[in-house]
Scaffold this motif. Structure first.
Motif, PDB file in Angstrom:
ATOM      1  N   UNK A 100       0.819  -1.140   0.027  1.00 32.31           N
ATOM      2  CA  UNK A 100       0.024  -0.015   0.029  1.00 32.31           C
ATOM      3  C   UNK A 100       0.848   1.156   0.121  1.00 32.31           C
ATOM      4  N   UNK A 101       0.530   2.260  -0.536  1.00 29.33           N
ATOM      5  CA  UNK A 101       1.270   3.504  -0.791  1.00 29.33           C
ATOM      6  C   UNK A 101       0.286   4.647  -0.818  1.00 29.33           C
ATOM      7  N   UNK A 102       0.916   6.007  -0.464  1.00 33.03           N
ATOM      8  CA  UNK A 102       0.027   7.163  -0.899  1.00 33.03           C
ATOM      9  C   UNK A 102       0.300   7.722  -2.313  1.00 33.03           C
ATOM     10  N   UNK A 103      -0.347   8.704  -2.799  1.00 31.34           N
ATOM     11  CA  UNK A 103      -0.324   8.726  -4.096  1.00 31.34           C
ATOM     12  C   UNK A 103       1.048   9.101  -4.566  1.00 31.34           C
ATOM     13  N   UNK A 104       1.978  10.027  -3.948  1.00 34.90           N
ATOM     14  CA  UNK A 104       3.308  10.083  -4.333  1.00 34.90           C
ATOM     15  C   UNK A 104       4.203   9.111  -4.548  1.00 34.90           C
ATOM     16  N   UNK A 105       4.171   8.062  -3.568  1.00 35.52           N
ATOM     17  CA  UNK A 105       4.627   6.920  -3.617  1.00 35.52           C
ATOM     18  C   UNK A 105       4.540   6.087  -4.602  1.00 35.52           C
ATOM     19  N   UNK A 127       0.139  -6.931  -5.383  1.00 35.36           N
ATOM     20  CA  UNK A 127      -1.276  -6.110  -5.312  1.00 35.36           C
ATOM     21  C   UNK A 127      -0.731  -4.707  -4.572  1.00 35.36           C
ATOM     22  N   UNK A 128      -0.888  -3.796  -5.460  1.00 37.21           N
ATOM     23  CA  UNK A 128      -0.599  -2.508  -5.328  1.00 37.21           C
ATOM     24  C   UNK A 128      -1.745  -1.608  -5.203  1.00 37.21           C
ATOM     25  N   UNK A 129      -1.951  -0.738  -4.031  1.00 32.49           N
ATOM     26  CA  UNK A 129      -3.149  -0.065  -3.945  1.00 32.49           C
ATOM     27  C   UNK A 129      -2.795   1.224  -3.333  1.00 32.49           C
ATOM     28  N   UNK A 130      -3.420   2.205  -3.631  1.00 30.22           N
ATOM     29  CA  UNK A 130      -3.266   3.729  -3.194  1.00 30.22           C
ATOM     30  C   UNK A 130      -4.430   3.930  -2.036  1.00 30.22           C
ATOM     31  N   UNK A 131      -3.924   4.344  -0.899  1.00 31.64           N
ATOM     32  CA  UNK A 131      -4.693   4.679   0.304  1.00 31.64           C
ATOM     33  C   UNK A 131      -4.134   5.896   0.969  1.00 31.64           C
ATOM     34  N   UNK A 132      -4.947   6.582   1.734  1.00 30.60           N
ATOM     35  CA  UNK A 132      -4.261   7.479   2.750  1.00 30.60           C
ATOM     36  C   UNK A 132      -3.551   6.624   4.024  1.00 30.60           C
ATOM     37  N   UNK A 147       3.537  -4.667   3.296  1.00 28.84           N
ATOM     38  CA  UNK A 147       4.653  -3.340   3.356  1.00 28.84           C
ATOM     39  C   UNK A 147       3.551  -2.046   3.178  1.00 28.84           C
ATOM     40  N   UNK A 148       3.775  -1.017   3.613  1.00 25.81           N
ATOM     41  CA  UNK A 148       3.178   0.206   3.338  1.00 25.81           C
ATOM     42  C   UNK A 148       4.151   1.487   3.403  1.00 25.81           C
TER      43      UNK A 148
END
Length: 297
Positions: A100-105, A127-132, A147-148
């Motif tokens: 998981x990552x924020x927008x910039x990552x 599995x990659x997902x954008x979150x706050x 991993x976040x």
């Protein structure tokens, strides 16, 4: 009577729990909604207890559902470790990493790193997902993801963290804009302007909206796009202004008539952190990705 739940049932339940929706969980599991609903009902019938509270806007876990979620995560973590240990003997087994990552990552820092990693490791899927950022921390704590990557503005509690990259937010304006020659700007100076932003659901847009609301404002978006490139092209045409990561703004500035002005607000200069529950407990292929990400600083 013996109750049997197979791995696909547990995976579906995990997806429903993570998304708070049977519809979204079915989509992640590549199932039709009717099929997913029937499988959840079958699980509840087999266990003799309700797992979900079905509400108009989604579902909530019952106490029994939370207990099953814990065991489902444990089972899948054990499966990941098994795949990892057996992969050198049976190359047909696929390893999975939940990141998981924020927008910039996700938009600026991960594509090259993940591309190189996946090219070298054809038996691993990500599995990659954008979150706050605060949602990512909770997902790592709960074991939903391996991993976040989060901003250092959010508390990470007992998670292990590793410095990843600097992420600075800047204002993007047309070169002839009245504010385009400033050395720095405060976000408050921009909140009444017309904005160009990312599509709904973007972690960055929710982050900016939150700061605007705390100042008693609501950002006005003229258009939302899927990429920073598209946003900067709209800014260049004087449709509005934008706030995006500095790395994306500087890349676009090379070919567009725009200026990038740093935001002076403390929250606009962030350190991105990699966070995990425990490096020692990660499967080998996940540790391998973690090592590659930390080497890229």
């Amino acid at each position: 009577m013996t109750t049997r739940l197979d791995l696909s049932d547990l995976r579906l339940f995990l997806h429903v729990a993570e998304t708070g929706s049977i519809t979204a969980g079915a989509g992640r599991s590549h199932l039709a909604l009717a099929s997913a609903s029937a499988r959840i009902r079958s699980m509840e019938d087999a266990l003799g207890v309700a797992l979900l509270l079905r509400e108009r806007r989604g579902v909530q876990l019952t106490e029994a559902g939370r207990a099953l979620l814990h065991h489902a995560r444990t089972v899948h973590q054990q499966m990941d470790r098994m795949r990892d240990e057996l992969s050198e003997y049976a190359h047909g087994l696929k390893g999975h990493i939940r990141l998981l990552g924020n927008t910039a990552a996700i938009s600026e820092f991960l594509p090259d790193a993940l591309g190189a990693f996946l090219a070298k490791n054809p038996y691993i899927d990500i599995d990659l997902e954008e979150r706050l950022s605060h949602e990512i921390v909770q997902a790592i704590v709960d074991g939903v993801a391996d991993i976040g990557i989060v901003a250092d503005s959010v508390p990470t509690g007992s998670l292990e963290t590793i410095s990843f990259r600097q992420d600075r937010l800047v204002a993007v304006l047309p070169r002839k804009h009245a504010l385009a020659r400033r050395k720095a700007l405060q976000f408050a100076e921009l909140m009444d302007k017309n904005f160009i932003g990312l599509s709904n659901g973007s972690a960055l847009q929710e982050h900016l909206a939150g700061h605007a609301l705390r100042a008693g404002k609501r950002l006005q978006y003229r258009v939302r796009l899927r990429s920073f490139d598209g946003i900067c092209r709209m800014v260049e045409r004087d449709v509005g202004i934008a706030v995006i990561p500095e790395t994306a703004a500087l890349r676009c500035k090379k070919n567009m008539e725009i200026n990038c002005i740093p935001l002076s607000d403390p929250w606009a200069k962030r350190q991105l952190l990699i966070c995990v529950r425990s490096r020692e407990e990660l499967p080998g292929h996940t540790r391998q990705l973690l090592e590659q990400l930390t080497e890229l600083k």
